[in-house]
Motif scaffolding. Structure first.
Motif, PDB file in Angstrom:
ATOM      1  N   GLY A 174      23.314   7.080 -15.561  1.00 29.50           N
ATOM      2  CA  GLY A 174      22.947   5.675 -15.647  1.00 29.50           C
ATOM      3  C   GLY A 174      22.440   5.072 -14.353  1.00 29.50           C
ATOM      4  N   ILE A 175      22.455   5.840 -13.269  1.00 24.75           N
ATOM      5  CA  ILE A 175      22.052   5.300 -11.968  1.00 24.75           C
ATOM      6  C   ILE A 175      20.614   4.769 -11.987  1.00 24.75           C
ATOM      7  CG2 ILE A 175      21.591   5.889  -9.551  1.00 24.75           C
ATOM      8  CD1 ILE A 175      24.056   7.791  -9.764  1.00 24.75           C
ATOM      9  N   PRO A 176      19.623   5.590 -12.367  1.00 28.77           N
ATOM     10  CA  PRO A 176      18.249   5.060 -12.390  1.00 28.77           C
ATOM     11  C   PRO A 176      18.060   3.981 -13.438  1.00 28.77           C
ATOM     12  CG  PRO A 176      18.299   7.268 -13.332  1.00 28.77           C
ATOM     13  CD  PRO A 176      19.643   7.024 -12.731  1.00 28.77           C
ATOM     14  N   GLY A 177      18.724   4.109 -14.588  1.00 26.06           N
ATOM     15  CA  GLY A 177      18.591   3.105 -15.637  1.00 26.06           C
ATOM     16  C   GLY A 177      19.110   1.754 -15.197  1.00 26.06           C
ATOM     17  N   GLY A 178      20.247   1.746 -14.498  1.00 27.12           N
ATOM     18  CA  GLY A 178      20.797   0.486 -13.989  1.00 27.12           C
ATOM     19  C   GLY A 178      19.856  -0.180 -13.006  1.00 27.12           C
ATOM     20  N   ALA A 179      19.212   0.621 -12.166  1.00 26.60           N
ATOM     21  CA  ALA A 179      18.252   0.083 -11.196  1.00 26.60           C
ATOM     22  C   ALA A 179      17.041  -0.518 -11.903  1.00 26.60           C
ATOM     23  CB  ALA A 179      17.808   1.187 -10.236  1.00 26.60           C
ATOM     24  N   GLN A 214       0.497 -10.909 -19.998  1.00 28.19           N
ATOM     25  CA  GLN A 214      -0.139  -9.593 -20.039  1.00 28.19           C
ATOM     26  C   GLN A 214       0.489  -8.679 -18.993  1.00 28.19           C
ATOM     27  OE1 GLN A 214      -4.096  -9.120 -18.368  1.00 28.19           O
ATOM     28  NE2 GLN A 214      -4.775  -8.030 -20.212  1.00 28.19           N
ATOM     29  N   GLN A 215       0.682  -9.205 -17.771  1.00 30.28           N
ATOM     30  CA  GLN A 215       1.315  -8.395 -16.730  1.00 30.28           C
ATOM     31  C   GLN A 215       2.786  -8.134 -17.053  1.00 30.28           C
ATOM     32  OE1 GLN A 215       0.396  -8.375 -12.633  1.00 30.28           O
ATOM     33  NE2 GLN A 215      -1.137 -10.006 -12.782  1.00 30.28           N
ATOM     34  N   GLY A 216       3.446  -9.104 -17.705  1.00 30.14           N
ATOM     35  CA  GLY A 216       4.834  -8.881 -18.095  1.00 30.14           C
ATOM     36  C   GLY A 216       4.968  -7.675 -19.003  1.00 30.14           C
ATOM     37  N   ILE A 217       4.071  -7.564 -19.998  1.00 32.05           N
ATOM     38  CA  ILE A 217       4.080  -6.415 -20.906  1.00 32.05           C
ATOM     39  C   ILE A 217       3.721  -5.137 -20.149  1.00 32.05           C
ATOM     40  CG2 ILE A 217       2.973  -5.414 -22.945  1.00 32.05           C
ATOM     41  CD1 ILE A 217       2.521  -8.320 -23.919  1.00 32.05           C
ATOM     42  N   TYR A 218       2.726  -5.244 -19.294  1.00 33.71           N
ATOM     43  CA  TYR A 218       2.249  -4.088 -18.528  1.00 33.71           C
ATOM     44  C   TYR A 218       3.361  -3.501 -17.646  1.00 33.71           C
ATOM     45  CZ  TYR A 218      -0.298  -1.696 -14.739  1.00 33.71           C
ATOM     46  OH  TYR A 218      -0.730  -0.797 -13.799  1.00 33.71           O
ATOM     47  N   TYR A 219       4.054  -4.377 -16.904  1.00 36.53           N
ATOM     48  CA  TYR A 219       5.085  -3.879 -15.992  1.00 36.53           C
ATOM     49  C   TYR A 219       6.333  -3.409 -16.743  1.00 36.53           C
ATOM     50  CZ  TYR A 219       2.488  -5.451 -11.909  1.00 36.53           C
ATOM     51  OH  TYR A 219       1.535  -5.601 -10.940  1.00 36.53           O
ATOM     52  N   THR A 220       6.660  -4.052 -17.850  1.00 28.28           N
ATOM     53  CA  THR A 220       7.803  -3.586 -18.634  1.00 28.28           C
ATOM     54  C   THR A 220       7.548  -2.169 -19.140  1.00 28.28           C
ATOM     55  OG1 THR A 220       8.373  -5.843 -19.314  1.00 28.28           O
ATOM     56  CG2 THR A 220       9.247  -4.043 -20.656  1.00 28.28           C
ATOM     57  N   ARG A 221       6.339  -1.920 -19.620  1.00 26.51           N
ATOM     58  CA  ARG A 221       5.990  -0.567 -20.061  1.00 26.51           C
ATOM     59  C   ARG A 221       6.081   0.426 -18.902  1.00 26.51           C
ATOM     60  NH1 ARG A 221       0.543  -1.335 -23.805  1.00 26.51           N
ATOM     61  NH2 ARG A 221       1.507  -2.477 -25.533  1.00 26.51           N
ATOM     62  N   ARG A 222       5.550   0.038 -17.745  1.00 28.12           N
ATOM     63  CA  ARG A 222       5.586   0.937 -16.582  1.00 28.12           C
ATOM     64  C   ARG A 222       7.011   1.264 -16.177  1.00 28.12           C
ATOM     65  NH1 ARG A 222       1.984  -0.670 -11.540  1.00 28.12           N
ATOM     66  NH2 ARG A 222       3.340   0.969 -10.705  1.00 28.12           N
ATOM     67  N   LEU A 223       7.857   0.247 -16.155  1.00 27.37           N
ATOM     68  CA  LEU A 223       9.244   0.473 -15.757  1.00 27.37           C
ATOM     69  C   LEU A 223       9.998   1.304 -16.791  1.00 27.37           C
ATOM     70  CD1 LEU A 223      10.066  -3.015 -14.227  1.00 27.37           C
ATOM     71  CD2 LEU A 223      10.023  -0.837 -13.018  1.00 27.37           C
ATOM     72  N   MET A 224       9.671   1.110 -18.058  1.00 19.42           N
ATOM     73  CA  MET A 224      10.298   1.937 -19.088  1.00 19.42           C
ATOM     74  C   MET A 224       9.869   3.396 -18.955  1.00 19.42           C
ATOM     75  SD  MET A 224      10.216  -0.609 -22.425  1.00 19.42           S
ATOM     76  CE  MET A 224      11.120   0.502 -23.506  1.00 19.42           C
ATOM     77  N   LYS A 225       8.598   3.632 -18.649  1.00 20.44           N
ATOM     78  CA  LYS A 225       8.129   5.012 -18.434  1.00 20.44           C
ATOM     79  C   LYS A 225       8.842   5.645 -17.245  1.00 20.44           C
ATOM     80  CE  LYS A 225       3.472   4.328 -20.353  1.00 20.44           C
ATOM     81  NZ  LYS A 225       2.020   4.189 -20.027  1.00 20.44           N
ATOM     82  N   LEU A 226       8.972   4.867 -16.145  1.00 23.49           N
ATOM     83  CA  LEU A 226       9.691   5.371 -14.974  1.00 23.49           C
ATOM     84  C   LEU A 226      11.135   5.671 -15.337  1.00 23.49           C
ATOM     85  CD1 LEU A 226       9.923   5.972 -11.935  1.00 23.49           C
ATOM     86  CD2 LEU A 226      10.379   3.525 -11.579  1.00 23.49           C
ATOM     87  N   GLY A 227      11.747   4.788 -16.126  1.00 24.66           N
ATOM     88  CA  GLY A 227      13.119   5.007 -16.553  1.00 24.66           C
ATOM     89  C   GLY A 227      13.276   6.271 -17.373  1.00 24.66           C
ATOM     90  N   LEU A 266      11.401   8.971 -17.223  1.00 20.41           N
ATOM     91  CA  LEU A 266      11.251  10.125 -16.328  1.00 20.41           C
ATOM     92  C   LEU A 266      12.535  10.378 -15.547  1.00 20.41           C
ATOM     93  CD1 LEU A 266       7.626   9.555 -14.949  1.00 20.41           C
ATOM     94  CD2 LEU A 266       8.392  11.375 -16.499  1.00 20.41           C
ATOM     95  N   CYS A 267      13.119   9.297 -15.021  1.00 18.11           N
ATOM     96  CA  CYS A 267      14.340   9.445 -14.214  1.00 18.11           C
ATOM     97  C   CYS A 267      15.522   9.900 -15.061  1.00 18.11           C
ATOM     98  CB  CYS A 267      14.673   8.112 -13.532  1.00 18.11           C
ATOM     99  SG  CYS A 267      13.503   7.621 -12.257  1.00 18.11           S
ATOM    100  N   LEU A 268      15.661   9.318 -16.254  1.00 16.95           N
ATOM    101  CA  LEU A 268      16.778   9.720 -17.119  1.00 16.95           C
ATOM    102  C   LEU A 268      16.603  11.133 -17.656  1.00 16.95           C
ATOM    103  CD1 LEU A 268      17.661   6.736 -16.952  1.00 16.95           C
ATOM    104  CD2 LEU A 268      18.351   6.937 -19.345  1.00 16.95           C
ATOM    105  N   LEU A 269      15.363  11.543 -17.840  1.00 13.43           N
ATOM    106  CA  LEU A 269      15.123  12.927 -18.245  1.00 13.43           C
ATOM    107  C   LEU A 269      15.630  13.877 -17.172  1.00 13.43           C
ATOM    108  CD1 LEU A 269      13.855  14.908 -20.281  1.00 13.43           C
ATOM    109  CD2 LEU A 269      11.694  14.685 -19.014  1.00 13.43           C
ATOM    110  N   ALA A 270      15.372  13.533 -15.896  1.00 19.01           N
ATOM    111  CA  ALA A 270      15.808  14.382 -14.782  1.00 19.01           C
ATOM    112  C   ALA A 270      17.328  14.414 -14.654  1.00 19.01           C
ATOM    113  CB  ALA A 270      15.175  13.882 -13.481  1.00 19.01           C
ATOM    114  N   ILE A 277      16.843   3.902 -22.789  1.00 14.39           N
ATOM    115  CA  ILE A 277      15.901   2.960 -22.172  1.00 14.39           C
ATOM    116  C   ILE A 277      15.571   1.766 -23.078  1.00 14.39           C
ATOM    117  CG2 ILE A 277      13.528   2.687 -21.334  1.00 14.39           C
ATOM    118  CD1 ILE A 277      15.342   3.894 -19.263  1.00 14.39           C
ATOM    119  N   PRO A 278      15.149   1.971 -24.329  1.00 14.05           N
ATOM    120  CA  PRO A 278      14.864   0.801 -25.177  1.00 14.05           C
ATOM    121  C   PRO A 278      16.094  -0.078 -25.399  1.00 14.05           C
ATOM    122  CG  PRO A 278      13.959   2.791 -26.156  1.00 14.05           C
ATOM    123  CD  PRO A 278      14.842   3.232 -25.042  1.00 14.05           C
TER     124      PRO A 278
END
Length: 451
Positions: free
Chosen positions: A288-293, A312-325, A327-331, A373-374
């Protein structure tokens, strides 16, 4: 999923995003590691000491969640003002947050200090006298640290609102170093037991509160507090903070109650089940470390986007952060899946408990990597838009019906300790699906936190 082409300059370019997220991940890691170290050091004072601290910590978590919820409310309000380019109002909201946190925490500290014996007896009943004595000592000293912890949480949330999470990371590092050093001196050197552990935490939190207050009054920061000791109350801003903070606090409190109920199911399964569940929870916390961040970071990012009315940027950045999340949780979950057989035996459990904990962790890794993540990042984004009441209702419904309900159902089907974990996965899946639908419909674009 359709790719978003931004029409305005990015509010959070890649470097700004890195400066926000990576320190938060370090801070989350520190919290996990120091928590483990704290438990090990207190355990040298004996089982009664560990039991007393454990009982009080269960109560402290509920109270600490109130401070965190209030800080989240302040972070949302301040972030939205920054997004609107209204730094004066952002600074004023910071002052109101600090005052509200101080008043609430002092009130709770006084209540806990005056009634600590009655509260512990009322909640835990007839526990052994030595355990109760340790719990009373630890609770009394813990209560003294509430105002410091509340002020630190508020200051840290404000710096995150500016996208400057490195400040809270550095202070957290110092706070935890003082805590461990104090534990070593007072528990090992002076044999003070739980009193030593509580005093070390009190000193660490006091230092952190003073440091973050000294920094937040500096005019060089976008958000700063002028004339800190000249009281000014703006009830409109406090109301905006509470509009986010109160539903968040209720949601967190109900989550803890649900967790206690499902723990009662595990406790009825015997010592091996309790031990396996405890160790699995401890190791699973790493994932949960990366997810909490990400959850903390998305509040700042979405808050500023909504304040700027750039949805528009709110949706864009939420998607980006979810993708990063993802990747991190997969690791992290891949590591847990592969090394569960190495990590769990280190705790010295029985053969049955060890096998059970390993099974729990491998199944957990699969679900955590795919549906966490969701379930958690999406509501954090919604909360930052002002949709705190909606996220509270959805979370409460899913927790009581699916997490608690399914846990009892799975126990009746004979699934053992895995029952409460499967109940949790069903809860994640249901709430995550509902939150994604709610986010996609976009009703949050019409919500207002600041005037």
């Amino acid at each position: 999923m359709k790719r978003i082409q931004l029409q305005n300059p990015e509010l959070f370019p890649r470097e700004a995003m890195k400066r926000l997220i990576w320190p938060l991940m370090v801070e989350q890691l520190l919290a996990i590691l120091i928590g483990m170290a704290d438990t090990v050091m207190v355990s040298t004072a004996g089982e009664a000491a560990v039991s007393g601290v454990s009982l009080v910590d269960s109560l402290n978590i509920v109270l600490i969640n109130l401070f965190s919820a209030l800080a989240t409310g302040g972070a949302v309000v301040a972030s939205q003002y920054l997004g609107r380019k209204d730094e004066e109002s952002a600074c004023e909201s910071a002052k109101q947050l600090l005052y509200a946190s101080a008043v609430l925490s002092v009130f709770l500290a006084v209540v806990a200090a005056v009634f600590h014996k009655e509260l512990l007896r009322g909640i835990y009943g007839s526990i052994d006298n030595d355990v109760m004595a340790n719990a009373q000592t630890y609770f009394l000293l813990s209560a003294a640290s509430y105002p410091f912890l509340a002020i630190y949480n508020s200051g840290a949330a404000l710096f995150r609102s500016m996208g400057n999470s490195s400040i809270s990371m550095r202070i957290s590092l110092l706070m935890n170093a003082i805590n461990i050093g104090g534990n070593s001196l007072l528990i090992y050197g002076f044999s003070m037991g739980v009193a030593g552990a509580a005093i070390a935490s009190l000193v660490a939190r006091a230092v952190a509160a003073v440091l973050i207050t000294v920094l937040i009054v500096k005019p060089k920061y976008q958000i700063h507090i002028s004339s800190l000791f000249r009281p000014e109350f703006h009830f409109g801003m406090v109301r905006s903070i509470l509009k986010i903070g109160i539903p968040n606090a209720i949601e967190n409190s109900m989550f803890q109650i649900g967790k206690i109920l499902t723990m009662g199911l595990v406790s009825a399964m015997g010592t091996a089940a309790i031990a396996a569940n405890a160790i699995a929870n401890s190791v699973a916390g790493i994932s949960g470390i990366p997810g909490g961040a990400i959850c903390l970071g998305v509040v700042t990012v979405m808050g500023q986007c909504v304040g700027a009315e750039d949805y528009q940027q709110g949706i864009y950045y939420t998607r980006r952060l979810m993708k990063l999340g993802y990747l991190c949780l997969l690791a992290t979950n891949l590591l847990i899946f592969c090394f569960a057989g190495v990590l769990v035996p280190l705790f010295g459990l029985s053969t049955a408990a060890t096998a059970s904990a390993e099974d729990i962790l491998r199944v957990f890794a699969l679900f955590s990597a795919t549906i966490w993540i969701p379930s958690f990042v999406t509501p954090s984004a919604l909360r930052a838009t002002g949709d705190a009441r909606g996220t509270m209702i959805i979370s409460a419904f899913s927790m009581w019906v699916f997490r608690v309900g399914c846990s009892y159902l799975f126990v009746s089907l004979g699934l053992g300790v895995q029952s409460v974990w499967f109940g949790m996965y069903v809860d994640w899946l249901v709430r995550g699906t509902i939150f994604l639908i709610r986010f996609a419909r976009g009703k949050w674009k019409t919500m207002r936190v600041i005037e």
